[in-house]
Design a protein around this motif. Structure first.
Motif, PDB file in Angstrom:
ATOM      1  N   UNK A  40       0.804  -1.012   0.109  1.00 25.03           N
ATOM      2  CA  UNK A  40       0.431   0.156  -0.351  1.00 25.03           C
ATOM      3  C   UNK A  40       0.504   1.156  -0.008  1.00 25.03           C
ATOM      4  N   UNK A  41       0.498   2.205  -0.618  1.00 20.76           N
ATOM      5  CA  UNK A  41       1.159   3.223  -1.368  1.00 20.76           C
ATOM      6  C   UNK A  41       2.280   3.248  -1.062  1.00 20.76           C
ATOM      7  N   UNK A  42       3.097   2.544  -2.246  1.00 18.16           N
ATOM      8  CA  UNK A  42       4.667   2.128  -2.319  1.00 18.16           C
ATOM      9  C   UNK A  42       4.537   1.957  -3.861  1.00 18.16           C
ATOM     10  N   UNK A  43       5.542   2.028  -4.380  1.00 18.27           N
ATOM     11  CA  UNK A  43       6.011   1.462  -5.784  1.00 18.27           C
ATOM     12  C   UNK A  43       6.366   0.227  -6.067  1.00 18.27           C
ATOM     13  N   UNK A  44       6.687  -0.801  -6.791  1.00 19.82           N
ATOM     14  CA  UNK A  44       6.119  -2.247  -7.003  1.00 19.82           C
ATOM     15  C   UNK A  44       8.057  -2.577  -7.350  1.00 19.82           C
TER      16      UNK A  44
ATOM     17  N   UNK B   1      21.765  -3.734  -4.727  1.00 22.65           N
ATOM     18  CA  UNK B   1      21.317  -3.718  -5.819  1.00 22.65           C
ATOM     19  C   UNK B   1      20.718  -2.863  -6.855  1.00 22.65           C
ATOM     20  N   UNK B   2      19.979  -1.841  -7.659  1.00 22.72           N
ATOM     21  CA  UNK B   2      19.764  -0.963  -8.102  1.00 22.72           C
ATOM     22  C   UNK B   2      18.689  -0.357  -7.225  1.00 22.72           C
ATOM     23  N   UNK B   3      18.291   1.065  -7.232  1.00 20.56           N
ATOM     24  CA  UNK B   3      17.352   1.717  -6.384  1.00 20.56           C
ATOM     25  C   UNK B   3      17.350   3.109  -7.396  1.00 20.56           C
ATOM     26  N   UNK B  93       4.348   6.850 -10.946  1.00 17.86           N
ATOM     27  CA  UNK B  93       5.322   5.652 -10.692  1.00 17.86           C
ATOM     28  C   UNK B  93       6.104   5.591 -11.807  1.00 17.86           C
ATOM     29  N   UNK B  94       7.448   5.966 -11.514  1.00 17.97           N
ATOM     30  CA  UNK B  94       8.669   5.477 -12.966  1.00 17.97           C
ATOM     31  C   UNK B  94       9.182   4.671 -12.235  1.00 17.97           C
ATOM     32  N   UNK B 103      17.009  -5.386 -19.521  1.00 14.59           N
ATOM     33  CA  UNK B 103      15.899  -5.719 -19.334  1.00 14.59           C
ATOM     34  C   UNK B 103      15.748  -6.097 -17.273  1.00 14.59           C
ATOM     35  N   UNK B 104      16.602  -5.411 -17.001  1.00 11.35           N
ATOM     36  CA  UNK B 104      16.463  -5.127 -16.055  1.00 11.35           C
ATOM     37  C   UNK B 104      15.245  -3.648 -14.987  1.00 11.35           C
ATOM     38  N   UNK B 105      13.865  -4.034 -14.782  1.00 12.92           N
ATOM     39  CA  UNK B 105      14.226  -2.883 -14.949  1.00 12.92           C
ATOM     40  C   UNK B 105      13.208  -2.531 -13.176  1.00 12.92           C
ATOM     41  N   UNK B 106      13.905  -0.984 -12.566  1.00 12.26           N
ATOM     42  CA  UNK B 106      13.896  -1.222 -11.175  1.00 12.26           C
ATOM     43  C   UNK B 106      12.676   0.244 -10.809  1.00 12.26           C
ATOM     44  N   UNK B 107      11.759  -0.118  -9.991  1.00 14.68           N
ATOM     45  CA  UNK B 107      10.740   0.904  -9.793  1.00 14.68           C
ATOM     46  C   UNK B 107      10.812   2.623  -8.819  1.00 14.68           C
ATOM     47  N   UNK B 108      10.376   3.954  -8.766  1.00 13.02           N
ATOM     48  CA  UNK B 108      10.856   3.823  -7.544  1.00 13.02           C
ATOM     49  C   UNK B 108       9.087   4.087  -6.194  1.00 13.02           C
ATOM     50  N   UNK B 109       9.784   4.593  -5.878  1.00 14.64           N
ATOM     51  CA  UNK B 109       8.299   4.200  -4.596  1.00 14.64           C
ATOM     52  C   UNK B 109       6.941   4.859  -4.960  1.00 14.64           C
ATOM     53  N   UNK B 110       6.981   5.809  -6.110  1.00  9.00           N
ATOM     54  CA  UNK B 110       6.222   6.356  -6.989  1.00  9.00           C
ATOM     55  C   UNK B 110       5.399   7.772  -5.641  1.00  9.00           C
ATOM     56  N   UNK B 111       4.419   8.525  -6.787  1.00  5.63           N
ATOM     57  CA  UNK B 111       4.295  10.310  -6.214  1.00  5.63           C
ATOM     58  C   UNK B 111       2.581  10.691  -6.074  1.00  5.63           C
TER      59      UNK B 111
END
Lengths: 114, 116
Positions: A40-44, B1-3, B93-94, B103-111
């Motif tokens: 919840x509330x987080x990215x993937x 790991x990637x951040x 989200x980015x 092929x490695x996809x890392x996601x941000x935590x979102x806004x």
């Protein structure tokens, strides 16, 4: 075009129950397959992935096998915990460079109750 | 790991103002970054693909003049929501591609953007 279909939730399980979330895909060529988890509330967060047929991805007790013959990548866990409650997304990538976006399923919400 | 670091995590703005969201790869170079929008209890909707040093490629139906994307370096992409309206309120989200690990996809935590 490429697409991912996953079972719709929500899925509610008791702690220590067995989990299966079905995922099938349509793609030309040989995609890479992924499972992501969103709290919840987080990215993937990447949970596991497989890049070729018969590969098995595994992490934190979760596993999924790339089945080319059935175009499936079902997620399983033998004994779920309350902390596994989250939304799970199945996804594919059409090519291995990472320069094309992931194609996501609609997500499956899992709730685990004590 | 990637951040991948995404900021801000939450923002509230008034209608008509602009908001900038940053997506930064901290320990790898990202030749390609992706911007998604997520409505409550729904999947991610791809908005655009940004490549370092070139114009972003927008998905059909996404207004490029409203959602300005800049990918000026291999570690930073920004999304600016211009003249925001309440209907722009959403979770953004980015995702960044690690060029060294194809092929490695890392996601941000979102806004979480809320326009009032």
């Amino acid at each position: 075009g490429d697409s991912v279909t996953q079972m719709e939730g929500p899925v509610t399980l008791s702690e220590e129950a067995f989990l299966t979330i079905n995922c099938t895909y349509t793609a030309t060529g040989y995609p890479s397959l992924f499972w992501y988890v969103q709290y919840p509330g987080e990215g993937l967060q990447l949970l596991l992935k497989a890049t070729k047929a018969d590969d098995k991805g595994s992490n934190k007790g979760f596993e999924a096998t790339y089945r080319k013959e059935t175009t499936s990548f079902h997620l399983e866990k033998g004994s779920v915990q309350v902390s596994d409650s989250a939304v799970y997304f199945c996804a594919l990538s059409a090519e291995t460079s990472g320069n094309t976006p992931l194609v996501f399923g609609k997500g499956t919400r899992l709730s685990v109750i004590a | 790991g990637a951040v991948v670091s995404q900021h801000p995590s939450r923002v509230i703005c008034k209608s008509g103002t602009s908001v900038k969201i940053e997506c930064r790869s901290l320990d790898f170079q990202a030749t390609t970054m992706f911007w998604y929008r997520q409505f409550p209890k729904q999947s991610l909707m791809l908005m655009a693909t940004s490549n370092e040093g070139s114009k972003a490629t927008y998905e059909q139906g996404v207004e490029k003049d409203k959602f300005l994307i800049n990918h000026a370096s291999l570690t930073l992409s920004t999304l600016t929501v211009t003249s925001a309206h309440p209907e722009d309120s959403s979770f953004y989200i980015c995702s960044a591609n690690n060029a060294r690990q194809g092929g490695s996809y890392t996601f941000g935590s979102g806004t979480r953007l809320t326009v009032v």
